[in-house]
Design an enzyme around this catalytic site. Sequence first.
Site, PDB file in Angstrom:
ATOM      1  N   GLU A  61       0.821  -0.837  -0.006  1.00 22.96           N
ATOM      2  CA  GLU A  61      -0.225   0.261   0.413  1.00 22.96           C
ATOM      3  C   GLU A  61       0.884   0.978   0.099  1.00 22.96           C
ATOM      4  O   GLU A  61       1.966   1.394   0.759  1.00 22.96           O
ATOM      5  CB  GLU A  61      -0.896  -0.106   1.161  1.00 22.96           C
TER       6      GLU A  61
ATOM      7  N   ARG B   5       5.533 -13.144   8.942  1.00 18.96           N
ATOM      8  CA  ARG B   5       6.359 -11.699   8.742  1.00 18.96           C
ATOM      9  C   ARG B   5       7.378 -12.154   9.255  1.00 18.96           C
ATOM     10  O   ARG B   5       7.859 -12.395  10.329  1.00 18.96           O
ATOM     11  CB  ARG B   5       5.611 -10.432   9.372  1.00 18.96           C
TER      12      ARG B   5
ATOM     13  N   LYS C  69       3.993   0.627  10.193  1.00 20.23           N
ATOM     14  CA  LYS C  69       4.299   1.967   8.643  1.00 20.23           C
ATOM     15  C   LYS C  69       3.592   2.903   9.250  1.00 20.23           C
ATOM     16  O   LYS C  69       4.045   4.238   9.208  1.00 20.23           O
ATOM     17  CB  LYS C  69       2.873   2.277   7.349  1.00 20.23           C
TER      18      LYS C  69
HETATM   19  P1  ATP Z   1       0.643  -2.081   7.904  1.00 20.05           P
HETATM   20  O1  ATP Z   1      -0.169  -3.218   7.791  1.00 20.05           O
HETATM   21  O2  ATP Z   1       2.068  -1.658   8.559  1.00 20.05           O
HETATM   22  O3  ATP Z   1       0.561  -0.863   6.790  1.00 20.05           O
HETATM   23  P2  ATP Z   1       1.161  -3.698   5.956  1.00 20.05           P
HETATM   24  O4  ATP Z   1       1.832  -5.161   6.428  1.00 20.05           O
HETATM   25  O5  ATP Z   1      -0.241  -4.028   5.698  1.00 20.05           O
HETATM   26  O6  ATP Z   1       1.793  -2.869   6.554  1.00 20.05           O
HETATM   27  P3  ATP Z   1       1.337  -3.569   3.050  1.00 20.05           P
HETATM   28  O7  ATP Z   1       2.069  -2.514   2.058  1.00 20.05           O
HETATM   29  O8  ATP Z   1       0.236  -4.088   2.748  1.00 20.05           O
HETATM   30  O9  ATP Z   1       2.181  -2.953   4.768  1.00 20.05           O
HETATM   31  O10 ATP Z   1       2.409  -4.749   2.868  1.00 20.05           O
HETATM   32  C1  ATP Z   1       3.004  -5.507   1.492  1.00 20.05           C
HETATM   33  C2  ATP Z   1       3.471  -6.161   1.414  1.00 20.05           C
HETATM   34  O11 ATP Z   1       4.468  -6.492   2.080  1.00 20.05           O
HETATM   35  C3  ATP Z   1       2.445  -7.686   1.867  1.00 20.05           C
HETATM   36  O12 ATP Z   1       2.143  -8.673   0.992  1.00 20.05           O
HETATM   37  C4  ATP Z   1       3.024  -7.906   3.646  1.00 20.05           C
HETATM   38  O13 ATP Z   1       2.882  -9.197   4.138  1.00 20.05           O
HETATM   39  C5  ATP Z   1       4.795  -7.754   3.359  1.00 20.05           C
HETATM   40  N1  ATP Z   1       5.124  -7.672   3.967  1.00 20.05           N
HETATM   41  C6  ATP Z   1       4.009  -6.841   5.361  1.00 20.05           C
HETATM   42  N2  ATP Z   1       5.362  -6.013   5.991  1.00 20.05           N
HETATM   43  C7  ATP Z   1       5.566  -7.401   6.366  1.00 20.05           C
HETATM   44  C8  ATP Z   1       6.401  -8.343   7.597  1.00 20.05           C
HETATM   45  N3  ATP Z   1       6.846  -7.464   8.701  1.00 20.05           N
HETATM   46  N4  ATP Z   1       7.613  -9.102   7.141  1.00 20.05           N
HETATM   47  C9  ATP Z   1       6.996  -9.773   5.792  1.00 20.05           C
HETATM   48  N5  ATP Z   1       5.981  -9.078   5.012  1.00 20.05           N
HETATM   49  C10 ATP Z   1       5.931  -8.108   5.327  1.00 20.05           C
HETATM   50 MG    MG Z   2      -0.890  -3.778   4.672  1.00 20.87          MG
END
Ligand code: ATP
Ligand code: MG
Length: 566
Positions: free
Chosen positions: A42, A272, A282
């Site tokens: 995102e 994760r 984030k």
């Molecule tokens: P936040 O919830 O903090 O906004 P998010 O996980 O929703 O973070 P996204 O931008 O939606 O962030 O994530 C994009 C991709 O990266 C998704 O497939 C997510 O599963 C993966 N991802 C995000 N954080 C991690 C992590 N700590 N370890 C592994 N994969 C991750």
């Molecule tokens: Mg997300």
Amino acid sequence: MQKPENETKETKAGLNFIEQIVAGDLQEGKNGGRLQTRFPPEPNGYLHIGHAKAICMDFGVAEKFGGVCNLRLDDTNPQKEDTEYVNAIKEDITWLGFKWGKICHASDYFPQLWDFAVRLIKEGKAYVDEQTSEQIAQQKGTPTQPGTASPYRDRPIEESLALFERMNSGELPEGSMVLRAKIDMANPNMHFRDPVIYRIINKDHHITGNKWRAYPMYDFAHGQSDYFEGVTHSICTLEFVPHRPLYDWFIDQLKEGKDLADNRPRQYEFNRLNLTYTVMSKRKLLALVQEHLVDGWDDPRMPTICGLRRRGYSPEAVRKFISMIGYTKFDALNDYAMLEAAAREDLNARALRVSAVLHPVKLVITNYPEGQTEEMEAVNNPENPADGTHTITFSRELWIEQEDFMEDAPKKYFRLTPGKEVRLKNAYIVKCTGCKKNDNGEVEEIYCEYDPDSRSGMEGANRKVKGTLHWVSVAHSLPAEVRLYDRLFSVENPAADERDFRDLLNPGSLEVLTNCYVEPYLATQQATNYLQFQRIGYFTYDKTSTPDHLVFNRTVGLKDGWSPKK
Ligand code: ATP
Ligand code: MG
């Protein structure tokens, strides 16, 4: 803290468990033998080391098996998204060394998603609910108790259709109504209890502008986007396991029984990345940036990819770390020290060895002629002779580290102390003869005599002395600013701490040294990202560094000398 996962669950073929699934699917000819993945961030923040784990998986598996990985910007919430983030995401993926097939956006599918939602309403599978989000939440029930149906659940289809249009007109306030899928208010899987699939956001979108006011929710957009795009393996993290049945349910509705063979995206989940002494949310990282608690998204203490880059990590070091921790099906907390170990291993192989004195004190070689200089040969990287050598100027007055001298030293002190000998790196053996102190008892100058027959590389010069010190010439060195970084947080798992994360920041996470000296060779090497200040650690040029004002960031020390403050 849980043990770091050394166990990567790899088979003899060296495949992780997702790769094994992919290999099996390809062998069975699922999806017509195609492999297509996507990395779906995102664009509401910069990518962090956790995303790097997902990137290495999504792009890595496609590369390994001859498939394609698209970059999909999951831009369904215009409140938080911005093109600044989109550009940063592209830069970071490219820096890590991956190439996407296409760039796609969830917003590309807004028209199709809208049509699909309209179809669900017409089929009696969705309705507009005019309750508040609090009311809807109250009716959800619990996993063991069925939820309560909304009073709007059975409203006429025509009414929902008309209201759905109005949700997108811009005339309704946010939160006044939502579109919900009509599935099963008693389903043990809470995600099936009439999930919200559209909400009103009266904000322009960074791509679609003012076209939409009703925006799809993640669960409604994600799987369908996978389907529209032709994704075969939708790989994500474990928190989406309970969403998977809903993911499949929407795809089943979308396919309408067509092409029922096996041509559909399938969701797979891995653990994760959680790292000690930092946070990955984030929302929290954004707060640190906005509240100026760090120097931007690329502050070298941040776990962001751009922060690691500015800190002096190479893309290979990041990827090495990701392969060290591996992929499993259970959550864990990985040790920050493992990330540093990966950096050390990587930088040992590539860093340019140079001399820098961070806490200088003057050493005078009293028997070395005043005005005389010698060019000493310094090896650029003992791990890679092809990197060659450069020269460093030696003279009568040198800067050495304060901690390399002790007036009353214990027996096992192998640095400078009156009466003892040490080697000056790439130069001569010197014998300490004493020092001069100021009124406060602080050492101002140290004195020594050199042995003219002991020059490094000279025949017979290899007389054994225990210590070797680094130095730079007072008259031939450049002043520099050096920034030493430590853990951003002072507690091991800030994400699990009840206190506000701001209160857990490590007050000593940045130490700025403004009185350092480096060899002048460094002023001409700004294209080199990876440096080793000998005997100190790995460093890189900060983005603010210029030949007139050199600024260095410490990437990591030479050894893991860190221990939690008690
Ligand atoms: P936040 O919830 O903090 O906004 P998010 O996980 O929703 O973070 P996204 O931008 O939606 O962030 O994530 C994009 C991709 O990266 C998704 O497939 C997510 O599963 C993966 N991802 C995000 N954080 C991690 C992590 N700590 N370890 C592994 N994969 C991750
Ligand atoms: Mg997300």
